[in-house]
Design an enzyme around this catalytic site. Structure first.
Site, PDB file in Angstrom:
ATOM      1  N   GLU A   1      -6.006  -6.249   0.385  1.00 17.79           N
ATOM      2  CA  GLU A   1      -5.045  -5.270  -0.129  1.00 17.79           C
ATOM      3  C   GLU A   1      -3.882  -6.064  -0.710  1.00 17.79           C
ATOM      4  O   GLU A   1      -3.011  -6.543   0.021  1.00 17.79           O
ATOM      5  CB  GLU A   1      -4.542  -4.359   1.002  1.00 17.79           C
ATOM      6  CG  GLU A   1      -3.675  -3.232   0.452  1.00 17.79           C
ATOM      7  CD  GLU A   1      -2.637  -2.679   1.415  1.00 17.79           C
ATOM      8  OE1 GLU A   1      -2.163  -1.568   1.197  1.00 17.79           O
ATOM      9  OE2 GLU A   1      -2.293  -3.377   2.390  1.00 17.79           O
TER      10      GLU A   1
ATOM     11  N   ASP B   1      -5.500  -5.831   5.397  1.00 19.52           N
ATOM     12  CA  ASP B   1      -4.255  -5.101   5.223  1.00 19.52           C
ATOM     13  C   ASP B   1      -3.126  -6.049   4.803  1.00 19.52           C
ATOM     14  O   ASP B   1      -2.995  -7.148   5.351  1.00 19.52           O
ATOM     15  CB  ASP B   1      -3.904  -4.434   6.564  1.00 19.52           C
ATOM     16  CG  ASP B   1      -2.770  -3.439   6.440  1.00 19.52           C
ATOM     17  OD1 ASP B   1      -2.919  -2.474   5.681  1.00 19.52           O
ATOM     18  OD2 ASP B   1      -1.734  -3.627   7.105  1.00 19.52           O
TER      19      ASP B   1
HETATM   20  C1  NOJ Z   1      -1.194  -0.776   4.152  1.00 18.94           C
HETATM   21  C2  NOJ Z   1      -1.903   0.386   4.746  1.00 18.94           C
HETATM   22  O1  NOJ Z   1      -2.833   0.869   3.829  1.00 18.94           O
HETATM   23  C3  NOJ Z   1      -0.830   1.371   5.120  1.00 18.94           C
HETATM   24  O2  NOJ Z   1      -1.379   2.608   5.475  1.00 18.94           O
HETATM   25  C4  NOJ Z   1       0.012   0.780   6.214  1.00 18.94           C
HETATM   26  O3  NOJ Z   1       1.072   1.655   6.503  1.00 18.94           O
HETATM   27  C5  NOJ Z   1       0.584  -0.568   5.797  1.00 18.94           C
HETATM   28  N1  NOJ Z   1      -0.374  -1.404   5.160  1.00 18.94           N
HETATM   29  C6  NOJ Z   1       1.119  -1.316   6.973  1.00 18.94           C
HETATM   30  O4  NOJ Z   1       0.065  -1.779   7.773  1.00 18.94           O
END
Ligand code: NOJ
Length: 512
Positions: free
Chosen positions: A254, A198
């Site tokens: 990500e 993440d």
């Molecule tokens: C990316 C995640 O996919 C999202 O859903 C989340 O709100 C943020 N990161 C913060 O962790």
């Protein structure tokens, strides 16, 4: 190719755990629910699943606020349920990736609680980013809106790039490194095949915490907030851990960035295996835009990924349908885009429900919405609940087999989903579900023979035609028909076609 690791051309299915399948009957999806639906995923033809966070959490951000990195929230089950899920998935030949959230913890995490209990300057505060001051230390804003700093009663401020309940870790503290290396080992020892990381570009912030000029806000590679050079050292440490386990354990980052070169830095040979390539997901329905994304990605990224939707964005058939008067345009374009993405070298990430042709739910009642983006903006920004509505499995009314009969799912399901349930589509050759199964099955038969490069074949500006070995993929994003190149056989089509011309909003796979 035959000897390449599984993740290089895998199709990974994102399970948004809260909304996939509810076995316990509390209206929220859970691990036992997922286990019961694994045969559906194996039959769909995906190679792996990615589970969004299921660790103990106050759920200020749907679980992306983790309070304990080594357990399962009772809402979703137990560690024993997790072990049983992994074993059942492996039995069916499905790999399992889990989400790791290293940029921030929940404010309920024992470290943050210890930080709050400690005085300014105490080592317990150094695991997060605390600063003195009468005003916030800089002008940074939270991704969810409002300031990125919150003041605690003794006057210090702490940084949260997301909600105040999600304090950012201080990755300049070695304890944070040790903790996450141990967390990775904890899940690797339980048999996971990989991780989705993440906010992978966020862990380090510029040490001086300078203001961001207002014109330079957003996920940019040249920013004091994102993609600092030091972050790559973290992934070098993590890669060593992953490589110390057998069977090609993999990590996908990500990484939201405005630069393909920046994206490529995360996947250098000693760093992450993959990073999400969001460029396509951000592109409009346009052959020119798709061609640019494909060219830039293939030129810069050695192991590319392709993504059309996830739990943070408007579902792609709804995006592609915007501005068109034809209600079938979005779904038709979604099918064509899927075929194009799956014809490209690399791996693809699907988001649960896209195989059912689910649209974005735009009319959720305000009182049902739970996304902090919605609540923090006082309802001004719609937020992400519309793509998170629990899946319709069967039946003709809510809960559509998502929960046991008589249970209300955590977000209401549209009555119109009666014709979109998996059961309704099963066996109907014309359904989106059957289409996804066909595309994934044909891709499986082809993938070992296809090269990692493509060759563009001439076409009008509104279309893309490329060859990858003996596969030719053509997609028409324009308004008129497009002539097809010579071929020997039609392998697949996303909609009705003519033997020599491709209609608008359609893609075909041809054998050269
Ligand atoms: C990316 C995640 O996919 C999202 O859903 C989340 O709100 C943020 N990161 C913060 O962790």
């Amino acid at each position: 190719m035959t000897n390449s690791p599984w993740w290089r051309d895998a199709v990974v299915y994102e399970i948004y755990v809260r909304s996939f399948a509810d076995a316990s009957g509390d209206g929220v999806g859970d691990l036992q629910g997922i286990r019961s639906r694994l045969p559906y995923l194996a039959a769909l033809g995906v190679d792996a699943v990615w589970l969004t966070p299921f660790q103990p959490s106050p759920m200020a951000d749907g679980g992306y606020d983790v309070a304990d990195y080594r357990d399962v929230d009772p809402l979703f089950g137990t560690l024993a349920d997790f072990d049983a899920l992994v074993a059942a998935a492996h039995e069916l030949g499905l790999r399992v990736m889990v989400d790791i959230v290293p940029n921030h913890s929940s404010s309920a995490h024992r470290w943050f609680q210890a930080a709050l209990a400690a005085p300014p300057g105490d080592p317990a505060r150094d695991r997060y980013i605390f600063r003195d001051g009468d005003a916030p230390p800089n002008n940074w804003t939270s991704v969810f809106g409002g300031p990125a700093w919150t003041q605690v009663p003794d006057g210090q401020w702490y940084l949260h790039l997301f909600a105040p309940e999600q304090p950012d870790f201080n990755w300049r503290n070695p304890e944070v490194h040790e903790e996450f290396l141990d967390v990775l080992r904890f899940w690797l020892d339980r048999g996971v095949d990989g991780f989705r990381i993440d906010v992978a570009m966020g862990l380090y912030k510029n040490a001086d915490l300078p203001d961001v000029p207002p014109a330079e806000e957003g996920f940019r590679s040249q920013s004091p907030i994102w993609s600092q050079p030091e972050v790559h050292e973290v992934y070098r440490e993590w890669r060593k851990v992953l490589d110390s386990y057998p069977d090609d354990r993999a990590a996908v980052g990500e990484v939201w960035t405005d630069s393909t070169e920046d994206l490529a830095r995360y996947v250098r040979p000693d760093e992450l295996h993959q990073s999400f390539n969001f460029a396509w997901l951000e592109a409009p329905w346009s052959a020119t835009a798709f061609r640019t994304v494909i060219d830039e990605t293939l030129a810069a990224v050695p192991a590319p990924t392709w993504v059309l939707s996830n739990h943070d964005v408007v579902r792609h058939i709804s995006r592609y349908g915007e501005g068109s008067l034809d209600p079938q345009a979005g779904p038709a374009r979604g099918r064509a885009a899927l075929m194009t993405m799956l014809a490209l070298p690399g791996s693809a990430y699907l988001y649960q429900g896209e195989e059912l042709g689910l649209p974005e739910v735009k009319d959720l009642p305000p009182e049902a919405r739970q996304d902090p983006i919605f609540t923090r903006s006082g309802g001004e920004v719609t937020g992400r609940d519309g793509c998170r509505v629990p899946l319709p499995w069967s039946g003709t009314a809510e809960p559509f087999g998502f929960s046991p009969e008589g249970t209300r799912p955590w977000l209401p399901q549209p009555a119109a989903w009666a014709t979109l349930t998996a059961a309704h589509q099963d066996g109907d050759r014309a359904s989106t579900l059957s289409f996804y199964r066909r595309v994934l099955a044909v891709r499986r038969t082809l993938r070992e023979t296809l090269p990692g490069t493509i060759t563009w074949l001439g076409s009008s500006e509104d279309a893309l035609i490329f060859a990858r070995g003996e596969l030719i993929c053509a997609i028409n994003c324009g308004e008129g028909p497009v002539p097809l190149p010579p071929y020997s056989e039609v392998l697949l089509s996303s909609g009705p076609y003519d033997p020599s011309v491709l209609p608008p909003d359609t893609a075909v796979w041809l054998r050269a």
